[in-house]
Write a protein that holds these residues in place. Structure first.
Motif, mmCIF file in Angstrom:
data_model
loop_
_atom_site.group_PDB
_atom_site.id
_atom_site.type_symbol
_atom_site.label_atom_id
_atom_site.label_comp_id
_atom_site.label_asym_id
_atom_site.label_seq_id
_atom_site.Cartn_x
_atom_site.Cartn_y
_atom_site.Cartn_z
ATOM 1 N N VAL A 1 0.861 -1.174 0.000
ATOM 2 C CA VAL A 1 0.000 0.000 0.000
ATOM 3 C C VAL A 1 0.904 1.232 0.000
ATOM 4 O O VAL A 1 1.966 1.234 0.625
ATOM 5 C CB VAL A 1 -0.980 -0.008 1.202
ATOM 6 C CG1 VAL A 1 -0.251 0.017 2.519
ATOM 7 C CG2 VAL A 1 -1.974 1.120 1.111
ATOM 8 N N SER A 2 0.501 2.261 -0.742
ATOM 9 C CA SER A 2 1.230 3.527 -0.712
ATOM 10 C C SER A 2 0.254 4.655 -0.425
ATOM 11 O O SER A 2 -0.934 4.555 -0.718
ATOM 12 C CB SER A 2 1.967 3.775 -2.034
ATOM 13 O OG SER A 2 1.045 3.980 -3.087
ATOM 14 N N ALA A 3 0.787 5.726 0.162
ATOM 15 C CA ALA A 3 -0.064 6.844 0.555
ATOM 16 C C ALA A 3 0.778 8.102 0.683
ATOM 17 O O ALA A 3 2.010 8.041 0.780
ATOM 18 C CB ALA A 3 -0.751 6.537 1.884
ATOM 19 N N ASP A 4 0.094 9.240 0.681
ATOM 20 C CA ASP A 4 0.752 10.517 0.949
ATOM 21 C C ASP A 4 -0.233 11.436 1.659
ATOM 22 O O ASP A 4 -1.402 11.098 1.815
ATOM 23 C CB ASP A 4 1.294 11.152 -0.344
ATOM 24 C CG ASP A 4 0.208 11.455 -1.348
ATOM 25 O OD1 ASP A 4 -0.672 12.293 -1.056
ATOM 26 O OD2 ASP A 4 0.220 10.857 -2.436
ATOM 27 N N ALA A 5 0.252 12.598 2.069
ATOM 28 C CA ALA A 5 -0.577 13.522 2.844
ATOM 29 C C ALA A 5 -1.524 14.333 1.965
ATOM 30 O O ALA A 5 -2.383 15.044 2.477
ATOM 31 C CB ALA A 5 0.306 14.467 3.660
ATOM 32 N N GLY A 6 -1.378 14.267 0.663
ATOM 33 C CA GLY A 6 -2.239 15.035 -0.231
ATOM 34 C C GLY A 6 -1.821 16.493 -0.329
ATOM 35 O O GLY A 6 -2.523 17.296 -0.930
ATOM 36 N N THR A 7 -0.671 16.821 0.229
ATOM 37 C CA THR A 7 -0.144 18.183 0.197
ATOM 38 C C THR A 7 1.348 18.117 0.486
ATOM 39 O O THR A 7 1.874 17.061 0.837
ATOM 40 C CB THR A 7 -0.864 19.083 1.223
ATOM 41 O OG1 THR A 7 -0.455 20.434 1.028
ATOM 42 C CG2 THR A 7 -0.595 18.644 2.645
ATOM 43 N N THR A 8 2.025 19.246 0.348
ATOM 44 C CA THR A 8 3.442 19.274 0.669
ATOM 45 C C THR A 8 3.650 19.146 2.171
ATOM 46 O O THR A 8 2.735 19.371 2.958
ATOM 47 C CB THR A 8 4.088 20.575 0.161
ATOM 48 O OG1 THR A 8 3.432 21.691 0.757
ATOM 49 C CG2 THR A 8 3.985 20.673 -1.362
ATOM 50 N N VAL A 9 4.854 18.770 2.551
ATOM 51 C CA VAL A 9 5.184 18.623 3.968
ATOM 52 C C VAL A 9 6.151 19.735 4.375
ATOM 53 O O VAL A 9 6.933 20.207 3.562
ATOM 54 C CB VAL A 9 5.789 17.235 4.264
ATOM 55 C CG1 VAL A 9 4.759 16.142 4.001
ATOM 56 C CG2 VAL A 9 7.035 16.981 3.451
#
Length: 108
Positions: free
Chosen positions: A65-73
């Motif tokens: 599974v892969s994911a991200d925050a949906g915005t910059t960090v």
């Protein structure tokens, strides 16, 4: 920047490694995988957006599974995020990848 971690202890919970972010405009991607006969689902941290889920088949199949925050960090560190498989495995691999914009490129 990136970092990888390998799981060697039998568990359902897998944690991504922590890395330094590259400054403003960086995007972070988290990845969890395991090799298990029984894993068929993953729970990811609530603050992340799931991007892919792969569930293999057969004995000792690979799931990921892969994911991200949906915005910059923000600048600093990122990672240490825990995803939980529905079955325990000691054959996991976790990644944190930081994608940073080219110098001078727009970040919006």
């Amino acid at each position: 920047a990136h970092a990888a971690a390998r799981e060697t202890i039998l568990r359902r919970n897998h944690v991504t490694p922590v890395v330094e972010t590259a400054g403003p405009g960086a995007w972070a991607v988290s990845y969890w995988s395991d090799k298990s006969t029984y894993t068929t689902a993953w729970e990811i941290p609530a603050q992340l957006m799931r991007r892919t889920t792969v569930i293999g088949s057969g004995t000792g199949h690979v799931t990921a599974v892969s994911a991200d925050a949906g915005t910059t960090v923000p600048p600093g560190t990122y990672g240490g995020l825990s995803a939980t498989a529905n079955a325990a495995s000691k054959h996991g691999s976790m990644w944190t990848v930081i994608l940073s914009p080219e110098s001078g490129a727009p970040t919006g």
